[in-house]
Write an enzyme that holds these catalytic residues in place. Structure first.
Site, PDB file in Angstrom:
ATOM      1  N   ASP A  94      26.703 -13.286 -11.949  1.00 23.98           N
ATOM      2  CA  ASP A  94      25.343 -13.411 -12.437  1.00 23.98           C
ATOM      3  C   ASP A  94      24.469 -12.571 -11.502  1.00 23.98           C
ATOM      4  OD1 ASP A  94      23.022 -14.100 -13.636  1.00 23.98           O
ATOM      5  OD2 ASP A  94      23.137 -16.247 -13.178  1.00 23.98           O
ATOM      6  N   SER A  95      23.504 -11.874 -12.068  1.00 23.58           N
ATOM      7  CA  SER A  95      22.629 -11.027 -11.262  1.00 23.58           C
ATOM      8  C   SER A  95      21.772 -11.852 -10.320  1.00 23.58           C
ATOM      9  CB  SER A  95      21.705 -10.224 -12.165  1.00 23.58           C
ATOM     10  OG  SER A  95      20.848 -11.119 -12.884  1.00 23.58           O
ATOM     11  N   GLY A  96      21.525 -13.090 -10.710  1.00 22.99           N
ATOM     12  CA  GLY A  96      20.664 -13.941  -9.904  1.00 22.99           C
ATOM     13  C   GLY A  96      19.231 -13.982 -10.403  1.00 22.99           C
ATOM     14  N   GLY A  97      18.991 -13.453 -11.605  1.00 22.70           N
ATOM     15  CA  GLY A  97      17.638 -13.532 -12.158  1.00 22.70           C
ATOM     16  C   GLY A  97      17.119 -14.960 -12.126  1.00 22.70           C
ATOM     17  N   PHE A  98      17.932 -15.880 -12.572  1.00 17.98           N
ATOM     18  CA  PHE A  98      17.504 -17.278 -12.597  1.00 17.98           C
ATOM     19  C   PHE A  98      17.227 -17.803 -11.192  1.00 17.98           C
ATOM     20  CE2 PHE A  98      18.364 -21.809 -12.387  1.00 17.98           C
ATOM     21  CZ  PHE A  98      17.463 -22.264 -13.326  1.00 17.98           C
ATOM     22  N   ASP A 148      17.264 -10.200 -15.144  1.00 15.75           N
ATOM     23  CA  ASP A 148      16.400 -10.541 -16.279  1.00 15.75           C
ATOM     24  C   ASP A 148      15.184 -11.307 -15.773  1.00 15.75           C
ATOM     25  OD1 ASP A 148      18.011 -12.697 -15.522  1.00 15.75           O
ATOM     26  OD2 ASP A 148      18.081 -13.564 -17.523  1.00 15.75           O
ATOM     27  N   GLN A 188      16.547 -13.162 -24.013  1.00 12.08           N
ATOM     28  CA  GLN A 188      15.589 -14.191 -23.617  1.00 12.08           C
ATOM     29  C   GLN A 188      14.705 -14.519 -24.819  1.00 12.08           C
ATOM     30  OE1 GLN A 188      15.450 -15.981 -20.974  1.00 12.08           O
ATOM     31  NE2 GLN A 188      16.819 -14.911 -19.541  1.00 12.08           N
ATOM     32  N   ASP A 265      29.685 -20.953 -18.458  1.00  9.42           N
ATOM     33  CA  ASP A 265      29.832 -21.312 -17.050  1.00  9.42           C
ATOM     34  C   ASP A 265      28.941 -22.510 -16.819  1.00  9.42           C
ATOM     35  OD1 ASP A 265      27.205 -19.671 -16.993  1.00  9.42           O
ATOM     36  OD2 ASP A 265      27.273 -20.620 -15.020  1.00  9.42           O
ATOM     37  N   CYS A 303      45.328 -36.568 -19.145  1.00  7.93           N
ATOM     38  CA  CYS A 303      45.109 -35.324 -18.393  1.00  7.93           C
ATOM     39  C   CYS A 303      46.354 -34.882 -17.642  1.00  7.93           C
ATOM     40  CB  CYS A 303      43.956 -35.523 -17.418  1.00  7.93           C
ATOM     41  SG  CYS A 303      43.558 -34.050 -16.480  1.00  7.93           S
ATOM     42  N   CYS A 305      46.098 -32.636 -15.013  1.00  8.61           N
ATOM     43  CA  CYS A 305      45.640 -31.939 -13.802  1.00  8.61           C
ATOM     44  C   CYS A 305      46.409 -32.428 -12.577  1.00  8.61           C
ATOM     45  CB  CYS A 305      44.137 -32.146 -13.591  1.00  8.61           C
ATOM     46  SG  CYS A 305      43.696 -33.737 -12.864  1.00  8.61           S
ATOM     47  N   CYS A 308      45.463 -36.087 -11.694  1.00  5.09           N
ATOM     48  CA  CYS A 308      45.952 -37.144 -12.583  1.00  5.09           C
ATOM     49  C   CYS A 308      47.475 -37.237 -12.581  1.00  5.09           C
ATOM     50  CB  CYS A 308      45.423 -36.928 -14.003  1.00  5.09           C
ATOM     51  SG  CYS A 308      43.638 -37.252 -14.109  1.00  5.09           S
ATOM     52  N   HIS A 334      40.054 -32.408 -11.267  1.00  3.48           N
ATOM     53  CA  HIS A 334      40.149 -33.007 -12.607  1.00  3.48           C
ATOM     54  C   HIS A 334      39.096 -32.423 -13.546  1.00  3.48           C
ATOM     55  CE1 HIS A 334      40.433 -35.760 -15.939  1.00  3.48           C
ATOM     56  NE2 HIS A 334      39.129 -35.912 -15.840  1.00  3.48           N
TER      57      HIS A 334
END
Lengths: 397, 397
Positions: A94-98, A148, A188, A265, A303, A305, A308, A334
């Site tokens: 992620d570019s890190g805009g957020f 963004d 956006q 994600d 599960c 995993c 589990c 898990h």
């Protein structure tokens, strides 16, 4: 650009479930796919081996965080982010805009980029679309996001429109400095339907490697989130991957896959894992609850995993009661496996034509925890050092 | 009792380095051996697989802690501590004598046992020698410790004598209720040479499965610790294993092996690991130091642990700078492997006759951190909820 996408099923329409394969130089990724979040080049508490054992085929890292610490130059000099963190498979950044908008202090934005002070040491920075791409090239990731302009989920239309227009200009500048790096475009437009549609059309015409749906899952209603997802996907070229950023919970994944989303994600599996909350097909349960104190069954009987398969719920309960670090890890293993496997189940259902019944049965059985999540977001709001909306990839939430 | 010990080398005398094999129903253990500490049935931050991969052949758990939470009945009902924590190999339990005295509130002691209030919930308990054995039988461990009466390191001779005599009576009661469980005797006596010698003789005459040296590494001088170790070992039957409880640092292990000790446990590798301190043959270094920020070499070039084989010091530094849980784990893996391997190196040196030169070279090269450790102990004293001396298996240190 060593990046391609092809559908492996024929969707009924642009807003219908679909399967595909993302191809990168570091491996192929079956979609729909859930990408565990490794913001700081570590999926919190897990070794890369464990992330792979959970079935993950691609990870996410955050360019803004790694730019600030340890610095993209350091990671480049150490051989790139794959070598740095010991994950040889594909990585999306992620570019890190957020994060710029939610974490940085004294942020001011204009067409150049975002001027801000670091949330770590107060140092001054000008983070531009070109710098965001330079950082991602230095990291050596397989898929990059352009910078963004993110606005709050309840921003009025003119504000959201100006940000969307800037995001479009920044996408052009990002692509011009991508240097061969596969770069998605980010749609956006807040919760303004016409704006979302026009922004999606503008970007669709620009033939990006893939399309991200940004600015959702930031506090708006679920109805608005799904309405916007549908509006955007209706405009997307069918042969490009679609990535709904920061989503999500088990029910959100199923709902988004139903609307033709390919990539996800979310920090929920890791963040919730550290509180003892674990996913099951019946909803979330918290292993710190006293009813698990003598429960010799696994956390989730269905599960496969690593937790589990080997440990009782009673043992994980014991670890959490004593604040043992291993507990955070076992619950995280898990949860990551649960989401990766949930998406794989959806994929299989799409391929064999049973997705509608799979989704119906899953959503009927899953007790939603939306109210809990919103309560957590509200409760934590005051602890955040920056501004802007709370979202799952926000480490302060 | 499925427990035996045999020497595999011929020591020059009772206070000389030696190798041997401890045999238990769950496997053989080459001695000298370092036992990682899993107080609450978890070696902090590690999975059993990682502890095994670090070369550990036996773990330690604490009966006092597990008695209080989750309760020995719970662990017995869940199939015993091996199954509970997923470690199929041998386990030694400490009775918790030291913890009763250092952690419990309002502790009163008489010949019956120790009356106290739990440090967790204030509940009242009478912890007797018989109960300590019952707890350890319920856990299903392979080697048990009897409850002993621990006094402060600087206790005057009459106090230490009364405690040693009580420890002797309690040993008899413990053995009578051992129900076939291999049970060591614990030698006490503070730093009073004549008392240590007479207590060691009394216990040696009682033909225990093995002998623990207790009440050391609790703040007395190193000189006093080694003097007492020598006094005790001179009285020990040569064909019984000797366990120096709560020791130790790399230099302490080498010094104790030189004096004929066979078994060790210590929280240093896990506790220090969580602060970023890692062992090397040159002494301890702290990975949070800025000099590691761009260091692409492993933490310890000579190490074969899972951390050093895969990750740069720069990556571990990055994790610690960001307080990432994986950092604690990677440093812990290194430290546990370091001590297990150090003891294995000593074992090989004893077997090929080179131990004196090995020990000399090691101790000459290792920069001791004793002063640091004492400073830490002093600084933390005020945080401890109980009374009594600080020691490495004290979770409050």
């Amino acid at each position: 650009m060593t990046f391609s996408f092809r559908l492996t099923s024929t969707p009924a329409g642009p807003v219908s479930p679909r399967t595909g394969v993302l191809s990168t130089a570091r491996g192929n990724i079956a979609t729909p796919v859930f990408m565990p979040v490794g913001t700081l080049a570590t999926v919190k508490s897990l070794l890369p081996d464990e992330v792979a054992a959970a079935g993950a085929s691609i990870l996410l890292v955050n360019a803004y965080h790694l730019y600030l610490r340890p610095g993209h130059d350091t990671i480049r000099d150490l051989g790139g982010v794959h070598r740095f963190m010991g994950w040889p498979g594909p990585i999306l950044s992620d570019s890190g805009g957020f994060q710029v908008f939610s974490l940085a202090k004294l942020m001011r934005i204009d067409d150049d980029g975002a001027r801000f002070r670091s949330h770590i040491d107060g140092s001054e920075h000008l983070y531009t679309p070109e710098l965001a791409m330079e950082v991602q090239r230095a990291l050596g990731v397989d898929i990059a996001m352009p910078l963004d302009h993110v606005v709050a989920g309840d921003a009025p239309e003119p504000t959201a429109r100006a940000a969307a227009e800037r995001t479009l200009r920044w996408f052009e500048r990002s692509r011009a400095s991508a240097g061969g790096l596969a770069t998605f475009a980010i749609v956006q437009g807040g919760t303004h339907e016409a704006l979302r549609r026009s922004h999606a059309r503008e970007l669709a015409a620009r033939n990006a490697a893939g399309y991200s749906i940004g600015g959702l899952s930031v506090g708006e209603s679920k109805e608005a989130m799904w309405a916007m997802t549908e509006v955007v996907n209706a405009e997307m070229p069918v042969d490009r991957p679609r990535y709904l950023m920061g989503v999500g919970s088990p029910e959100d994944l199923v709902n988004a896959i139903a609307r033709g989303v390919d990539m996800f994600d979310c920090v929920l599996p890791t963040r919730l894992g550290r509180t003892g909350a674990v996913f099951t097909d019946l909803g979330r349960v918290n292993v710190t609850n006293a009813r698990f104190a003598r429960d010799e069954r696994p956390l989730d009987a269905g599960c496969d995993c690593a937790t589990c398969r080997r440990f009782s719920a009673a043992y994980v309960h014991h670890l959490f009661r004593n604040e043992e670090l291993l507990g955070y890890r076992l619950a995280t293993i898990h949860n990551v496996r649960y989401l990766v496997r949930l998406v794989a189940r959806a994929r299989a259902a799409i391929d064999d034509g049973s997705f509608p019944s799979f989704a119906r049965a899953f959503l009927a059985g899953y007790r939603s925890a939306n109210q809990d999540e919103r309560a957590v977001q509200r409760a934590k709001w005051g602890e955040r050092p920056g501004r802007g909306p709370a979202r799952d990839d926000d480490p302060w939430v």
